[in-house]
Write an enzyme that holds these catalytic residues in place. Structure first.
Site, short mmCIF file in Angstrom:
data_model
loop_
_atom_site.label_atom_id
_atom_site.label_comp_id
_atom_site.label_asym_id
_atom_site.label_seq_id
_atom_site.Cartn_x
_atom_site.Cartn_y
_atom_site.Cartn_z
N TRP A 1 8.02 -0.74 11.21
CA TRP A 1 7.84 -1.02 9.78
C TRP A 1 8.15 -2.48 9.45
CZ3 TRP A 1 12.34 -2.61 7.34
CH2 TRP A 1 13.55 -2.26 7.96
N TRP B 1 8.47 0.01 2.36
CA TRP B 1 8.20 0.19 3.79
C TRP B 1 9.11 1.25 4.40
CZ3 TRP B 1 4.30 -0.74 6.89
CH2 TRP B 1 3.30 -1.59 6.40
N GLU C 1 8.71 3.50 -13.23
CA GLU C 1 8.41 2.53 -12.16
C GLU C 1 9.33 1.31 -12.28
OE1 GLU C 1 6.58 3.25 -9.67
OE2 GLU C 1 5.83 5.08 -10.55
N TRP D 1 9.41 2.05 18.73
CA TRP D 1 8.17 1.58 18.11
C TRP D 1 7.26 0.98 19.17
CZ3 TRP D 1 7.96 3.52 13.48
CH2 TRP D 1 9.12 3.66 12.71
N TRP E 1 12.42 2.30 -10.61
CA TRP E 1 12.31 2.19 -9.14
C TRP E 1 12.63 0.76 -8.70
CZ3 TRP E 1 12.31 5.29 -5.10
CH2 TRP E 1 11.87 6.61 -5.22
N ASN F 1 -0.80 0.32 -5.42
CA ASN F 1 0.37 1.04 -4.90
C ASN F 1 -0.01 2.24 -4.03
OD1 ASN F 1 3.24 1.79 -4.76
ND2 ASN F 1 2.57 3.55 -5.98
P1 FAD Z 1 2.51 -1.22 -12.10
O1 FAD Z 1 2.10 0.06 -11.52
O2 FAD Z 1 1.82 -1.70 -13.32
O3 FAD Z 1 4.09 -1.14 -12.36
C1 FAD Z 1 4.78 -2.12 -13.14
C2 FAD Z 1 5.90 -2.74 -12.37
O4 FAD Z 1 6.86 -1.74 -11.98
C3 FAD Z 1 5.49 -3.37 -11.07
O5 FAD Z 1 4.96 -4.64 -11.27
C4 FAD Z 1 6.79 -3.38 -10.30
O6 FAD Z 1 7.65 -4.42 -10.70
C5 FAD Z 1 7.42 -2.06 -10.72
N1 FAD Z 1 7.05 -1.02 -9.75
C6 FAD Z 1 5.98 -0.20 -9.77
N2 FAD Z 1 6.01 0.67 -8.75
C7 FAD Z 1 7.12 0.39 -8.05
C8 FAD Z 1 7.70 0.93 -6.87
N3 FAD Z 1 7.17 1.97 -6.22
N4 FAD Z 1 8.84 0.37 -6.40
C9 FAD Z 1 9.42 -0.67 -7.04
N5 FAD Z 1 8.93 -1.22 -8.16
C10 FAD Z 1 7.78 -0.71 -8.66
N6 FAD Z 1 6.49 -3.92 -5.44
C11 FAD Z 1 6.83 -5.19 -5.66
O7 FAD Z 1 7.06 -5.58 -6.80
N7 FAD Z 1 6.94 -6.09 -4.62
C12 FAD Z 1 6.70 -5.73 -3.33
O8 FAD Z 1 6.81 -6.57 -2.43
C13 FAD Z 1 6.30 -4.40 -3.08
N8 FAD Z 1 6.02 -3.98 -1.82
C14 FAD Z 1 5.67 -2.68 -1.60
C15 FAD Z 1 5.43 -2.24 -0.29
C16 FAD Z 1 5.08 -0.92 -0.03
C17 FAD Z 1 4.84 -0.48 1.40
C18 FAD Z 1 4.96 -0.01 -1.09
C19 FAD Z 1 4.56 1.41 -0.83
C20 FAD Z 1 5.20 -0.43 -2.40
C21 FAD Z 1 5.55 -1.75 -2.68
N9 FAD Z 1 5.82 -2.19 -4.00
C22 FAD Z 1 6.21 -3.49 -4.19
C23 FAD Z 1 5.80 -1.26 -5.12
C24 FAD Z 1 4.44 -1.15 -5.88
O9 FAD Z 1 3.41 -0.92 -4.96
C25 FAD Z 1 4.12 -2.41 -6.67
O10 FAD Z 1 5.21 -2.75 -7.51
C26 FAD Z 1 2.90 -2.22 -7.58
O11 FAD Z 1 1.81 -1.78 -6.83
C27 FAD Z 1 2.56 -3.55 -8.24
O12 FAD Z 1 1.42 -3.41 -9.02
P2 FAD Z 1 1.49 -3.51 -10.61
O13 FAD Z 1 2.18 -4.78 -10.98
O14 FAD Z 1 0.12 -3.28 -11.14
O15 FAD Z 1 2.45 -2.32 -10.93
#
Ligand code: FAD
Length: 433
Positions: free
Chosen positions: A341, A364, A257, A288, A260, A323
């Site tokens: 979006w 998005w 993650e 849209w 990502w 997420n």
């Molecule tokens: P954990 O699951 O504990 O993961 C740890 C860290 O890994 C996160 O804090 C983040 O920095 C990174 N991470 C995890 N999943 C992703 C992912 N899919 N993509 C990129 N980085 C990731 N993440 C953001 O940090 N900022 C946003 O504005 C954001 N917007 C999102 C919008 C959409 C539509 C979607 C589907 C996902 C988005 N994410 C975003 C990715 C992800 O949802 C969040 O990072 C995550 O839910 C944050 O929760 P956590 O800190 O408990 O993450």
């Protein structure tokens, strides 16, 4: 005028393992740390109780008290960065300026302007990699091009990480290279037109047990199966190097993650046009629906799809959304409602504590099918089967939508089967033109 070297804090609000600060500290004397509350960013925030502004303010106060132990202070300004720098040039004889790199389009142009201004005065602007393990073009394919697909990118990322793990650095307290000054006043939130937010910020703790079980727990929104470190990564109150080194011993899925996160940052850096446009240009042909009424139902969590409504209500109340649910609500907006979006992205940007331009845009565009390595357009999440898989006992739904199952809960605003077919047909048509 006093001779100083400046360290400029931006999205790296910590003293520990801060690359630019570490280099400044080892190479300069009389370091003056500064932070600018940037009007170009703050003036655009509609909510004057924005929790992220409160969070930054609190972190600056923490830095202030840590710097006091060094007999120093942070200088905090409120204004437009170029104006602030012009004023600093009049107040101090500046030797060198240190900072950490930021890869967003606005930050890149801001830094270029500041760098040029400083260079006119014979001052170096030294910037460092800090917010990522690998930046820009450090992870590229055999032809030297950036990757458009995540899996091969992540493989090369991991290989490089394992071969050459990042170093964690700290300031040597036996020497003290900070400018010796009494604490300087920090502008109050009110003086910048903001107020304290009541929204709770997830604590800065690395829960090792949780990370160990991350791959098994991360998809269930009713439990705390993710770390909620997003806001800390966003503002650099945690070092990504420390976190990644820790995660590498605990759980591969978690480390993935973090990859990502860097993948989307790299995509944004090489493709700044994605801020306004689809990564895959042909997807900009999708007509849209610009239906504000439907959009508002989605924003308020009143769609009649309980998993969607729970997610939106969680976001509105706490600045967080799980997420799995982010994917569901984003898919619902772009496919079930066929709403742009960019509308959803902008709404998330207003509300998310962990808002990160690159990940939000990436997430998005993934959901809308318009992005790099995105969900194919014909795959439309079924909110009911997502609920069945990830919130079977409806615990998450009942927490956020207490009236679910009563007569007060609305009927679905659109029928799933119809919406699915409409989405697929609309995308298909737009992509064939
Ligand atoms: P954990 O699951 O504990 O993961 C740890 C860290 O890994 C996160 O804090 C983040 O920095 C990174 N991470 C995890 N999943 C992703 C992912 N899919 N993509 C990129 N980085 C990731 N993440 C953001 O940090 N900022 C946003 O504005 C954001 N917007 C999102 C919008 C959409 C539509 C979607 C589907 C996902 C988005 N994410 C975003 C990715 C992800 O949802 C969040 O990072 C995550 O839910 C944050 O929760 P956590 O800190 O408990 O993450």
């Amino acid at each position: 005028m006093e001779n100083v070297s400046i360290f400029w804090f931006r999205r790296d609000l910590r003293l520990e393992d801060n690359t630019g600060l570490y280099y400044a500290y080892n190479q300069e004397k009389n370091i003056l740390p500064i932070f600018i509350f940037d009007r170009n960013i703050l003036d655009k925030l509609e909510d004057k109780k924005d929790a992220r502004v409160t969070f930054i303010h609190t972190q600056i106060e923490k830095l202030q008290s840590q710097l006091k132990e060094f007999g120093s202070s942070i200088l905090v300004k409120y204004g437009e960065p170029m104006e602030v720098w012009k004023e600093l040039l009049k107040t101090y004889t500046i030797e060198n300026v240190y900072t950490n790199r930021d890869y967003e389009p606005y930050a890149i142009s801001r830094d270029k302007a500041v760098k040029d201004l400083l260079s006119d005065h014979g001052i170096q602007f030294l910037d460092f990699k800090d917010q990522v393990i690998f930046e820009k073009s450090e992870v590229v394919n055999g032809s030297g091009d950036f990757y458009k697909v995540f899996t091969p990118y992540s493989k090369v990322w991991l290989e490089k990480f394992r071969q050459n793990p990042p170093q964690v650095v700290s300031l040597d307290k036996r020497k003290n290279n900070f400018l010796q000054i009494d604490p300087l006043p920090i502008p109050r939130l009110e003086s910048m037109g903001f107020e304290n937010s009541d929204i709770k910020i997830p604590p800065l703790e690395v829960d090792k047990e949780l990370i160990q079980k991350y791959d098994k727990l991360r998809n269930f929104p009713a439990i705390k199966g993710t770390t909620r470190l997003g806001i800390h990564l966003r503002f650099g109150t945690i070092s990504v190097r420390k976190l990644a080194l820790e995660a590498a011993h605990l759980n591969d899925t978690y480390l993935n993650e973090l990859i990502w996160r860097e993948f989307y940052m790299m995509i944004l850096y090489h493709n700044p046009q994605v801020v306004d446009r689809a990564f895959k240009p042909q997807y900009d042909n999708i007509p849209w629906r610009r239906d504000e009424n439907d959009f508002n139902k989605w924003c308020e969590g009143k769609t009649g799809y309980p998993i969607v409504d729970a997610g939106m209500r969680e976001l509105n109340a706490s600045g967080y959304m799980h997420n799995r649910v982010r994917m569901i609500v984003a898919s619902f907006l772009t496919k079930h409602l066929l709403i742009d979006w960019r509308w959803g992205e902008a709404y998330f940007a207003k509300k998310l504590l962990d808002f990160e331009l690159s990940s939000n845009n990436g997430g998005w565009q993934w959901a809308a099918g318009t992005g790099t390595d995105a969900q194919p357009y014909f795959r439309v999440f079924n909110p009911e089967s997502q609920t069945e898989k990830f919130d079977k006992e409806l615990k998450y739904i009942k927490k956020w939508v207490p009236e679910y199952g009563t007569k007060d809960y609305p009927e679905p605003m659109v029928v799933h089967k119809f919406a699915r077919e409409r989405a697929i047909a609309t995308y298909k048509e737009a992509l064939s033109t």
